[in-house]
Design an enzyme around this catalytic site. Structure first.
Site, PDB file in Angstrom:
ATOM      1  N   GLU A   1      33.822  27.548  33.393  1.00 33.70           N
ATOM      2  CA  GLU A   1      34.608  28.445  34.252  1.00 33.70           C
ATOM      3  C   GLU A   1      34.254  28.144  35.711  1.00 33.70           C
ATOM      4  O   GLU A   1      33.098  27.827  36.030  1.00 33.70           O
ATOM      5  CB  GLU A   1      34.345  29.917  33.891  1.00 33.70           C
ATOM      6  CG  GLU A   1      35.398  30.821  34.510  1.00 33.70           C
ATOM      7  CD  GLU A   1      35.450  32.242  33.941  1.00 33.70           C
ATOM      8  OE1 GLU A   1      34.603  32.597  33.107  1.00 33.70           O
ATOM      9  OE2 GLU A   1      36.362  32.993  34.359  1.00 33.70           O
TER      10      GLU A   1
ATOM     11  N   ASP B   1      33.468  29.610  38.344  1.00 33.29           N
ATOM     12  CA  ASP B   1      32.346  30.210  39.086  1.00 33.29           C
ATOM     13  C   ASP B   1      31.052  29.434  38.847  1.00 33.29           C
ATOM     14  O   ASP B   1      30.072  29.609  39.583  1.00 33.29           O
ATOM     15  CB  ASP B   1      32.161  31.701  38.759  1.00 33.29           C
ATOM     16  CG  ASP B   1      32.170  32.013  37.280  1.00 33.29           C
ATOM     17  OD1 ASP B   1      32.878  31.337  36.512  1.00 33.29           O
ATOM     18  OD2 ASP B   1      31.466  32.956  36.883  1.00 33.29           O
TER      19      ASP B   1
ATOM     20  N   HIS C   1      31.733  33.194  26.636  1.00 34.13           N
ATOM     21  CA  HIS C   1      32.985  33.829  26.331  1.00 34.13           C
ATOM     22  C   HIS C   1      34.185  32.890  26.455  1.00 34.13           C
ATOM     23  O   HIS C   1      35.338  33.354  26.362  1.00 34.13           O
ATOM     24  CB  HIS C   1      33.180  35.057  27.236  1.00 34.13           C
ATOM     25  CG  HIS C   1      33.460  34.692  28.665  1.00 34.13           C
ATOM     26  ND1 HIS C   1      34.634  35.043  29.301  1.00 34.13           N
ATOM     27  CD2 HIS C   1      32.758  33.996  29.545  1.00 34.13           C
ATOM     28  CE1 HIS C   1      34.619  34.571  30.531  1.00 34.13           C
ATOM     29  NE2 HIS C   1      33.501  33.939  30.700  1.00 34.13           N
TER      30      HIS C   1
ATOM     31  N   TYR D   1      29.089  44.523  32.351  1.00 30.63           N
ATOM     32  CA  TYR D   1      29.406  43.106  32.140  1.00 30.63           C
ATOM     33  C   TYR D   1      29.820  42.879  30.685  1.00 30.63           C
ATOM     34  O   TYR D   1      30.830  42.217  30.406  1.00 30.63           O
ATOM     35  CB  TYR D   1      28.190  42.235  32.492  1.00 30.63           C
ATOM     36  CG  TYR D   1      28.538  40.780  32.583  1.00 30.63           C
ATOM     37  CD1 TYR D   1      28.942  40.215  33.784  1.00 30.63           C
ATOM     38  CD2 TYR D   1      28.521  39.967  31.463  1.00 30.63           C
ATOM     39  CE1 TYR D   1      29.300  38.875  33.865  1.00 30.63           C
ATOM     40  CE2 TYR D   1      28.882  38.641  31.522  1.00 30.63           C
ATOM     41  CZ  TYR D   1      29.262  38.096  32.739  1.00 30.63           C
ATOM     42  OH  TYR D   1      29.635  36.772  32.800  1.00 30.63           O
TER      43      TYR D   1
HETATM   44 FE1  FEO Z   1      30.565  33.392  34.928  1.00 33.79          FE
HETATM   45 FE2  FEO Z   1      32.662  32.776  32.373  1.00 33.79          FE
HETATM   46  O1  FEO Z   1      31.940  32.521  34.054  1.00 33.79           O
END
Ligand code: FEO
Length: 408
Positions: free
Chosen positions: A91, A93, A155, A202
């Site tokens: 992802e 980030d 995830h 979270y």
């Molecule tokens: Fe922190 Fe699924 O990215």
């Protein structure tokens, strides 16, 4: 060593995690919205440097933070000395800075899961070969070894853990993370209530749909015989004490065992739906269940998702606006439906002027979420009177009765 211009001006420091592992990530104090998840406390993008024979970078940071990461790396080594990069999660980030990092560092090898390799190539133009690894594979860093464990759908399909044997560090990417910017790197330096709330938030907002996979991972993890001394997620603090505590939280949350607790989520145009909400909540409370009123004028979808994780009842009130659900309720219901909460009872209610469609539409959405419906939608025209509010109170009592039965 030739530094990029922006990092020459920075004196940001790496932080020692273990003898040979340093945190070289970035702190995002300003982010308020992480793809729809409200992050009032900011976040961190954790990246780690392993000072083994083969110097290894584990994950990178969100693209705009690349100079912060390079400045921290530069505080301990020349970044061009990095030999390997491990990408535990693709992802952006954690991988946004990867293409530019590859350009600057020219690593000998890059490792990712098979899906990670595909995802990284789909996101970015990366010419360099990426070595795919799977559960059970290991890579030698010379004097140290990293083991890989795929954690599909925790995830994303590419997600994996890396375990540094000699230092006993588990790099767990998003799992066990939280959105929390802090000057403190370790969980044991942060207030317990803050940790619990942010970890729970979270889990609810990111991992709730994958609760079954979390349960399986928790069951499988002991089989890997990992002696974890440091748990190092990609967001928020690292755990070097009480590691079993956060793993226990995950086991609890992923079970989605409903509590004798209801949330009444509502919005209101002229206070009629609010009046109904308060009477329903009073009925729930007076019949022996815990209840929280969540007016969407004050709270957002991420808050609702967090409270819903442990709630046994989802009670939703919407006024009718132009023959439709009120927009704030549409937003929240779309969001929480995607999180696939389990084991909930619920009911819809709302005030209306003439059409009165909203409560029925909410009822349809609750049914589509497999929420067990306690009663037909309770609808009231214009302003509820005393007798109407009595019906609301009685509905609250009925919700509590079902909830107590389900949770005893
Ligand atoms: Fe922190 Fe699924 O990215």
């Amino acid at each position: 060593m030739v530094k990029e211009v922006s990092e020459m001006e920075s004196f940001l420091q790496a932080v020692k995690v273990t003898e040979k592992v340093y945190w070289v990530g970035a702190i995002d104090w300003a982010i308020k919205d992480f793809h729809g998840y409200s992050t009032e406390r900011g976040t961190t993008y954790n990246a780690f440097l392993i000072l083994s024979d083969k110097i290894t970078l584990v994950d990178t940071v969100k693209a705009p933070f690349i100079d912060e990461m390079f400045a921290r790396i530069s505080s301990i080594i020349d970044p061009s000395k990095i030999d390997y990069i491990i990408s535990n999660h693709s992802e952006p980030d954690h991988s946004g800075a990867l293409p530019e990092t590859i350009r600057r560092v020219k690593p000998q090898k890059i490792f990712a899961s098979l899906m990670g390799e595909k995802n990284l190539k789909a996101h970015y133009s990366i010419d360099q070969e990426i070595t795919p690894v799977k559960t059970g594979d290991s890579v030698s860093l010379g004097n140290m070894t990293v083991d890989f464990i795929e954690t599909r759908m925790l995830h994303w399909p590419d997600s994996m853990f890396s375990y540094l044997r000699e230092e006993k560090v588990l790099f767990s990417q998003d799992a066990f993370g939280m959105h929390l910017a802090s000057d403190r790197l370790f969980a044991d330096e942060i207030e317990h209530e803050v940790l619990y709330w942010e970890a729970e938030k979270y889990f609810a907002n990111i991992l709730m749909p994958y609760s079954q996979q979390v349960q399986k991972l928790a069951a499988d993890l002991p089989g890997f015989n990992l002696d974890i001394k440091t748990l190092a997620p990609d967001h928020g603090p690292l755990w070097r004490k009480n590691i079993s505590e956060i793993i226990g939280w995950y086991v609890d949350w992923s079970a989605q065992k409903p509590e004798n607790f209801a949330i009444v989520v509502y919005d209101t145009m002229w206070q009629s739906t609010a009046l109904m909400a308060r009477s329903i909540a009073d009925g729930i409370k007076n019949s022996g269940s815990r209840v929280e009123l969540i007016p969407l004028s004050a709270k957002d979808r991420s808050y609702v998702a967090t409270k819903l994780l442990r709630a046994g009842a989802l009670v939703v009130g919407s006024p009718t606006l132009n023959n439709n659900i009120f927009p704030t309720l549409s937003d929240v219901l779309t969001y929480v439906k995607g999180l696939r909460p389990k084991n909930k009872i619920g009911v819809a209610f709302g005030s209306y002027g003439w059409g009165g469609e909203a409560a029925k539409q909410v009822d349809d959405i609750l049914k589509s979420m497999d929420v067990e419906i306690v009663s037909e939608p309770l609808r009231m025209k214009y302003v509820p009177k005393e007798n109407d509010l009595k019906k609301c109170f009685e509905l609250g009592a009925a919700i509590s009765a079902t909830l107590r039965e389900k949770t005893k």
